[in-house]
Design a protein around this motif. Structure first.
Motif, mmCIF file in Angstrom:
data_model
loop_
_atom_site.group_PDB
_atom_site.id
_atom_site.type_symbol
_atom_site.label_atom_id
_atom_site.label_comp_id
_atom_site.label_asym_id
_atom_site.label_seq_id
_atom_site.Cartn_x
_atom_site.Cartn_y
_atom_site.Cartn_z
ATOM 1 N N GLN A 87 0.829 -1.204 0.000
ATOM 2 C CA GLN A 87 0.000 0.000 0.000
ATOM 3 C C GLN A 87 0.866 1.258 0.000
ATOM 4 N N LEU A 88 1.940 1.240 0.790
ATOM 5 C CA LEU A 88 2.852 2.383 0.826
ATOM 6 C C LEU A 88 3.528 2.580 -0.533
ATOM 7 N N ALA A 89 3.821 1.476 -1.207
ATOM 8 C CA ALA A 89 4.398 1.566 -2.548
ATOM 9 C C ALA A 89 3.407 2.240 -3.506
ATOM 10 N N GLY A 90 2.132 1.937 -3.355
ATOM 11 C CA GLY A 90 1.113 2.593 -4.165
ATOM 12 C C GLY A 90 1.060 4.085 -3.908
ATOM 13 N N VAL A 91 1.213 4.478 -2.654
ATOM 14 C CA VAL A 91 1.247 5.902 -2.311
ATOM 15 C C VAL A 91 2.497 6.548 -2.914
ATOM 16 N N GLU A 92 3.619 5.823 -2.879
ATOM 17 C CA GLU A 92 4.848 6.340 -3.488
ATOM 18 C C GLU A 92 4.645 6.584 -4.984
ATOM 19 N N VAL A 93 4.021 5.649 -5.660
ATOM 20 C CA VAL A 93 3.747 5.812 -7.090
ATOM 21 C C VAL A 93 2.876 7.047 -7.305
ATOM 22 N N MET A 94 1.839 7.201 -6.510
ATOM 23 C CA MET A 94 0.946 8.350 -6.648
ATOM 24 C C MET A 94 1.703 9.666 -6.431
ATOM 25 N N LEU A 95 2.542 9.729 -5.402
ATOM 26 C CA LEU A 95 3.279 10.961 -5.119
ATOM 27 C C LEU A 95 4.294 11.281 -6.214
ATOM 28 N N THR A 96 4.926 10.255 -6.768
ATOM 29 C CA THR A 96 5.891 10.522 -7.843
ATOM 30 C C THR A 96 5.184 11.010 -9.104
ATOM 31 N N VAL A 97 4.019 10.460 -9.393
ATOM 32 C CA VAL A 97 3.246 10.916 -10.553
ATOM 33 C C VAL A 97 2.788 12.360 -10.343
ATOM 34 N N LEU A 98 2.330 12.670 -9.142
ATOM 35 C CA LEU A 98 1.934 14.046 -8.834
ATOM 36 C C LEU A 98 3.113 14.998 -8.988
ATOM 37 N N PHE A 99 4.252 14.634 -8.383
ATOM 38 C CA PHE A 99 5.437 15.484 -8.478
ATOM 39 C C PHE A 99 5.821 15.695 -9.938
ATOM 40 N N PHE A 100 5.872 14.620 -10.706
ATOM 41 C CA PHE A 100 6.233 14.705 -12.113
ATOM 42 C C PHE A 100 5.287 15.645 -12.859
ATOM 43 N N GLY A 101 3.998 15.488 -12.643
ATOM 44 C CA GLY A 101 3.017 16.352 -13.304
ATOM 45 C C GLY A 101 3.172 17.811 -12.919
ATOM 46 N N PHE A 102 3.329 18.073 -11.622
ATOM 47 C CA PHE A 102 3.503 19.457 -11.175
ATOM 48 C C PHE A 102 4.776 20.063 -11.763
ATOM 49 N N VAL A 103 5.835 19.282 -11.829
ATOM 50 C CA VAL A 103 7.101 19.768 -12.387
ATOM 51 C C VAL A 103 6.938 20.127 -13.859
ATOM 52 N N ILE A 104 6.337 19.226 -14.614
ATOM 53 C CA ILE A 104 6.158 19.474 -16.047
ATOM 54 C C ILE A 104 5.327 20.733 -16.278
ATOM 55 N N PHE A 105 4.225 20.856 -15.551
ATOM 56 C CA PHE A 105 3.365 22.029 -15.745
ATOM 57 C C PHE A 105 4.003 23.310 -15.211
ATOM 58 N N PHE A 106 4.821 23.208 -14.165
ATOM 59 C CA PHE A 106 5.527 24.393 -13.661
ATOM 60 C C PHE A 106 6.495 24.912 -14.718
ATOM 61 N N VAL A 107 7.304 24.013 -15.274
ATOM 62 C CA VAL A 107 8.279 24.426 -16.285
ATOM 63 C C VAL A 107 7.566 24.997 -17.502
ATOM 64 N N ARG A 108 6.527 24.329 -17.935
ATOM 65 C CA ARG A 108 5.769 24.792 -19.109
ATOM 66 C C ARG A 108 5.137 26.162 -18.865
ATOM 67 N N SER A 109 4.531 26.341 -17.703
ATOM 68 C CA SER A 109 3.901 27.623 -17.376
ATOM 69 C C SER A 109 4.933 28.732 -17.219
ATOM 70 N N SER A 110 6.068 28.404 -16.605
ATOM 71 C CA SER A 110 7.128 29.401 -16.422
ATOM 72 C C SER A 110 7.676 29.861 -17.752
ATOM 73 N N GLN A 111 7.880 28.927 -18.669
ATOM 74 C CA GLN A 111 8.410 29.286 -19.980
ATOM 75 C C GLN A 111 7.399 30.075 -20.796
ATOM 76 N N SER A 112 6.130 29.765 -20.658
ATOM 77 C CA SER A 112 5.125 30.529 -21.418
ATOM 78 C C SER A 112 4.981 31.943 -20.852
ATOM 79 N N GLN A 113 5.202 32.117 -19.553
ATOM 80 C CA GLN A 113 5.167 33.467 -18.969
ATOM 81 C C GLN A 113 6.330 34.305 -19.475
ATOM 82 N N LYS A 114 7.483 33.664 -19.661
ATOM 83 C CA LYS A 114 8.649 34.398 -20.173
ATOM 84 C C LYS A 114 8.428 34.841 -21.606
ATOM 85 N N ASN A 115 7.704 34.036 -22.369
ATOM 86 C CA ASN A 115 7.487 34.340 -23.795
ATOM 87 C C ASN A 115 6.411 35.399 -24.015
ATOM 88 N N THR A 116 5.639 35.717 -22.997
ATOM 89 C CA THR A 116 4.583 36.722 -23.183
ATOM 90 C C THR A 116 4.996 38.080 -22.692
#
Length: 116
Positions: A87-116
């Motif tokens: 069960q803890l491994a499942g939580v680890e998978v969920m947290l890594t997916v969340l972190f990965f998603g937040f990271v991708i969207f942070f970088v994407r949003s930051s770069q689009s703010q620089k371009n505007t």
């Protein structure tokens, strides 16, 4: 959604992953009674923490690849372990997916703010 939302999401998910790792390997379901040296993997998770806290794009970029090792560990332990550890491994998978998603969207949003 704003860059700030993704920034805080990455921070919260990374800190939660650090706490999960420590709790899992020291108290909740360690490989050996009394704790496991696998708790040291939490130290590895501290490597990107300061850069993520400061919102450094470079740290976000390399941590998106770095976190995949923890995702792979979570998948393997969810498949191979049983009981609370699974069960803890499942939580680890969920947290890594969340972190990965937040990271991708942070970088994407930051770069689009620089371009505007």
């Amino acid at each position: 959604m704003s860059v700030r939302f993704f920034h805080w999401g990455a921070i919260v998910s990374l800190i939660a992953l650090i706490l999960l790792t420590l709790g899992w390997e020291l108290w909740l379901a360690p490989l050996r009674p009394g704790g496991s040296l696998l708790a040291l993997k939490a130290v590895v998770l501290l490597a990107p923490l300061m850069g993520v806290l400061k919102g450094r794009i470079y740290t976000y970029q390399w941590s998106s690849m770095f976190i995949l090792a923890f995702f792979a560990e979570g998948v393997m332990r969810a498949w191979a372990d049983a009981g609370l550890s699974q069960q803890l491994a499942g939580v680890e998978v969920m947290l890594t997916v969340l972190f990965f998603g937040f990271v991708i969207f942070f970088v994407r949003s930051s770069q689009s703010q620089k371009n505007t």
